[in-house]
Design a protein around this motif. Structure first.
Motif, PDB file in Angstrom:
ATOM      1  N   ASP A   1       9.035  -1.034   0.480  1.00 14.66           N
ATOM      2  CA  ASP A   1       9.810  -2.199   0.058  1.00 14.66           C
ATOM      3  C   ASP A   1       9.071  -2.852  -1.104  1.00 14.66           C
ATOM      4  N   PRO A   2       9.582  -2.745  -2.336  1.00 10.74           N
ATOM      5  CA  PRO A   2       8.851  -3.287  -3.489  1.00 10.74           C
ATOM      6  C   PRO A   2       8.790  -4.811  -3.503  1.00 10.74           C
ATOM      7  N   ILE A   3       9.679  -5.466  -2.755  1.00  9.23           N
ATOM      8  CA  ILE A   3       9.666  -6.933  -2.745  1.00  9.23           C
ATOM      9  C   ILE A   3       8.539  -7.451  -1.851  1.00  9.23           C
ATOM     10  N   SER A   4       8.507  -6.968  -0.614  1.00 13.99           N
ATOM     11  CA  SER A   4       7.443  -7.411   0.298  1.00 13.99           C
ATOM     12  C   SER A   4       6.155  -6.626   0.095  1.00 13.99           C
ATOM     13  N   GLN A   5       6.258  -5.531  -0.657  1.00 12.07           N
ATOM     14  CA  GLN A   5       5.130  -4.624  -0.892  1.00 12.07           C
ATOM     15  C   GLN A   5       4.595  -4.059   0.429  1.00 12.07           C
TER      16      GLN A   5
ATOM     17  N   GLN B   1       4.277   2.576  11.677  1.00  9.30           N
ATOM     18  CA  GLN B   1       3.256   1.669  11.168  1.00  9.30           C
ATOM     19  C   GLN B   1       3.816   0.894   9.979  1.00  9.30           C
ATOM     20  N   VAL B   2       3.438  -0.384   9.877  1.00  2.00           N
ATOM     21  CA  VAL B   2       3.851  -1.236   8.767  1.00  2.00           C
ATOM     22  C   VAL B   2       2.592  -1.726   8.069  1.00  2.00           C
ATOM     23  N   LEU B   3       2.431  -1.341   6.794  1.00  6.66           N
ATOM     24  CA  LEU B   3       1.215  -1.658   6.052  1.00  6.66           C
ATOM     25  C   LEU B   3       1.518  -2.576   4.877  1.00  6.66           C
ATOM     26  N   ASP B   4       0.599  -3.483   4.607  1.00  5.73           N
ATOM     27  CA  ASP B   4       0.686  -4.382   3.455  1.00  5.73           C
ATOM     28  C   ASP B   4      -0.059  -3.732   2.293  1.00  5.73           C
TER      29      ASP B   4
ATOM     30  N   TYR C   1      14.243   2.679   3.732  1.00  6.77           N
ATOM     31  CA  TYR C   1      14.323   1.215   3.713  1.00  6.77           C
ATOM     32  C   TYR C   1      15.249   0.771   2.588  1.00  6.77           C
ATOM     33  N   SER C   2      16.054  -0.285   2.870  1.00  9.93           N
ATOM     34  CA  SER C   2      16.879  -0.897   1.831  1.00  9.93           C
ATOM     35  C   SER C   2      17.374  -2.252   2.310  1.00  9.93           C
ATOM     36  N   ASN C   3      17.284  -3.240   1.447  1.00 12.71           N
ATOM     37  CA  ASN C   3      17.879  -4.566   1.685  1.00 12.71           C
ATOM     38  C   ASN C   3      17.508  -5.157   3.047  1.00 12.71           C
TER      39      ASN C   3
END
Length: 643
Positions: free
Chosen positions: A23-27, A39-42, A73-75
């Motif tokens: 997700d380029p917005i939340s990176q 897994q969800v990575l920052d 992922y999208s929107n």
């Protein structure tokens, strides 16, 4: 050599990492590894990726799943393709509102699950994010072979009200019963499988407008084309059987410059030599290194059919009515790129005097010829629209034409030795047998479409068999049959007698999904060795998406329909009315095809008509295009000129 990629950071996990979505917005990066956890990575600091939330344990939320095979992922929506515990059972797609989940993992509106097909192996969103597309591989296991399919999930209304009603399935069942057709085109389908069972969707790409999906059928050497609005697989396109040991084809281009003037129209327009159709390689000049070729212009420059007299029927205008059919010899200097014409041989009838023109033969059967002022022109019983040429060991010329169709044999000086036409040709004109040549070819060939007779010719010097290729499927018994047929006939004649001794079926690679009209024409052919030939197969489009295929074909295992033991067609049926699967059921084997290249794919963009093909000593292929003498495909103004 400088490094192309430099490592700037990493994240270690015992779960591993196989498929990711970003997700380029939340990176944030979403990672699956084939297990049941996400897994969800920052990645806001790419030098130091960190975990945003604890891994999402899908197995605790969704029963009877084996693992996540893909993530997209999208929107704000995270989609996951989940394999069932039994891989041949229908899988699932989990759709997570990631913001809602991070806020409250127990929120019932944060997760929705819908059913997909067996073994959902990959998923992706359409560019606008309103649909999720799922490739259901349907891989066989433990004696069960489920059908492959594509699930199309409409998420335009969000996931709060999402249900199974929002899921459409595009399957391949409509292609069942066409297995032989697709095998002939190079699609790998096992003998005991239907198309729907054997195809295994693996990966999906989507057109930029979100209307069409292209689905990789990895195990089948093909891809499917899906209309997303109707959830329909509209075609299966073969990638083609290829001999990769030959390497990637490359292209060298050489242009004719300073072509001589062929003649002047009534309106004063000069028309240069052109319309070159057919190509024969005579060898290399040992003194100069020049490559020596022979070609033939077709019937001379002509305009698009035009109703010149207002009778409601269109006539064929000839720009140079006195044009005489001819053979052109030329040489190419491969170092300088220069092409020079070395000889022109004008063709005559057997009396060595009467010119063979490019005018049609039979009133009411052929087009009505007129000049550029609309005046009616005489017919020529031996007039030729020449489209191919070979030279025999004795130096004589063999050519084919599109009118009758006909096979011409000329001596070294261009004097006609014989012309072979279909049986019954004279009867079409109410004339005596022999008026138009020796009637030794099968009668069915008279059912050619106008100006779509023989297009290509190739000579087997060992067996003394001359092969002539019909350009477009015969209208046998009618035009509708031709329009819907993939059957090209290859006719072989004994060069010592002119009698037909062989006939083979060549099946066109004619996709339903196309942009340039049907791929329904042969361009040219050349004999290689041991029953193998190279053939151009084409559409009428121009540009880099046009279809101008070169195939290597093999006659050795194909059925000779003129052999005494050849299968018999069903009563009342013609070859052109039969599908590939009909032919297969009758025991008729078409020629085998291996794709060499698609000419536009390697940069060959010289118009829509590659109609000359020759094989050089070093194995290279030479291709020549027909430029129609530079005359535009437009109706004439009937003032002595051409567009």
């Amino acid at each position: 050599m400088a490094d192309i990629l430099n490592k700037i950071g990493s994240f270690s996990s015992e779960m591993g990492a196989e498929i990711t979505a970003y997700d380029p917005i939340s990176q944030e990066l979403f990672v699956v590894s084939g297990g049941t956890e996400v897994q969800v990575l920052d990645l806001s600091d790419p030098t130091n990726p960190t975990e945003v939330i604890p891994p999402i344990d899908l197995a605790s939320l969704i029963p009877d799943i084996d693992g996540a095979n893909s993530v997209a992922y999208s929107n704000g929506l995270l989609a996951l393709a989940l394999e069932a515990s039994t891989s041949t059972d229908p899988g699932k797609v989990a759709i997570i509102d990631i913001a809602a989940y991070k806020n409250n993992p127990a929120d019932p509106n944060a997760l929705t699950v819908v059913q997909a097909g067996p073994l959902p192996d990959m998923l992706t969103f359409t560019p606008d994010g309103t649909k999720i597309l799922v490739a259901n591989e349907g891989e066989a296991d433990d004696g069960i072979d489920p059908e492959g399919s594509i699930s199309i999930i409409d998420v335009s209304g969000g996931i709060a009200t999402l249900s199974q009603d929002n899921v459409a399935t595009a399957d391949f069942s409509a292609f069942n019963g066409r297995e032989a057709e697709f095998r002939a085109k190079g699609v790998r389908i096992f003998p005991d499988k239907t198309v729907a069972q054997d195809v295994e969707p693996e990966f999906i790409a989507v057109s930029s407008d979100g209307t069409t999906a292209f689905v990789n059928l990895q195990e089948n050497n093909a891809f499917g084309v899906v209309d997303l609005e109707s959830a329909t697989v509209v075609d299966i396109l073969p990638l083609g059987a290829k001999d990769h040991s030959q390497g990637q084809p490359t292209l060298e281009l050489f242009e004719f410059n300073d072509l001589p003037v062929l003649g002047t129209t009534e309106g004063g327009q000069e028309i240069k030599l052109g319309g070159l159709s057919g190509l024969f390689y005579e060898g290399t000049d040992p003194a100069t290194g020049n490559l020596k070729f022979v070609t033939v212009p077709d019937r001379g420059p002509h305009g698009k059919p035009t109703d010149v007299d207002g009778d409601g029927s269109k006539e064929r205008p000839f720009a140079l009515p006195d044009y005489q059919a001819q053979v052109i010899r030329f040489e190419l200097n491969p170092s300088s790129g220069e092409i020079g014409i070395t000889e022109t041989i004008f063709l005559t009838r057997q009396d060595s005097t009467t010119p063979i023109t490019g005018l049609p033969n039979i009133a009411g059967v052929d087009e009505e010829p007129v000049d550029l002022s609309g005046n009616l022109l005489p017919l020529d019983e031996f007039g030729a629209e020449l489209e191919g040429v070979v030279i025999a060991a004795d130096g004589t010329f063999w050519m084919v034409d599109e009118y009758r169709p006909a096979i011409y044999h000329f001596d070294t000086n261009g004097v006609l030795i014989d012309r072979f036409v279909p049986q019954g040709t004279a009867a079409l004109a109410g004339a005596a047998v022999g008026t138009f040549g020796t009637e030794s070819l099968p009668e069915e060939y008279a059912n050619r479409r106008r100006n779509r007779g023989f297009e290509a010719v190739a000579l087997d010097p060992d067996e003394n068999i001359l092969y002539a290729f019909i350009q477009t499927p015969l209208q046998n018994p009618d035009r509708a049959t031709s329009n819907n047929s993939d059957v090209i006939r290859i006719l072989g004649i004994d060069t010592t007698t002119g009698n037909a001794v062989a006939e083979y079926v060549y099946l066109l690679e004619d996709p339903a999904f196309l942009s340039g009209g049907r791929v329904d024409k042969i361009g040219d052919a050349v004999y290689a060795e041991d029953g193998k030939l190279f053939v151009i197969e084409r559409d009428s489009a121009v540009g880099d998406t046009a279809k101008k295929f070169i195939f290597q074909i093999d006659l050795t295992a194909a059925t000779n329909l003129l052999a005494p033991d050849a299968p018999t067609l069903p009563t009342g049926s013609t070859l052109e009315q039969l599908s590939a699967d009909d032919l297969d059921a009758l025991g008729i084997q078409a020629v085998n095809k291996i794709k060499v290249t698609n000419l536009p794919s390697i940069g060959y963009l010289a118009g829509d008509k590659p109609e000359g093909l020759a094989l050089l000593d070093d194995g290279k292929l030479a291709v020549l295009n027909d430029n129609d003498f530079g005359v535009l495909e437009q109706e004439i103004p009937v003032d002595g000129s051409v567009p």
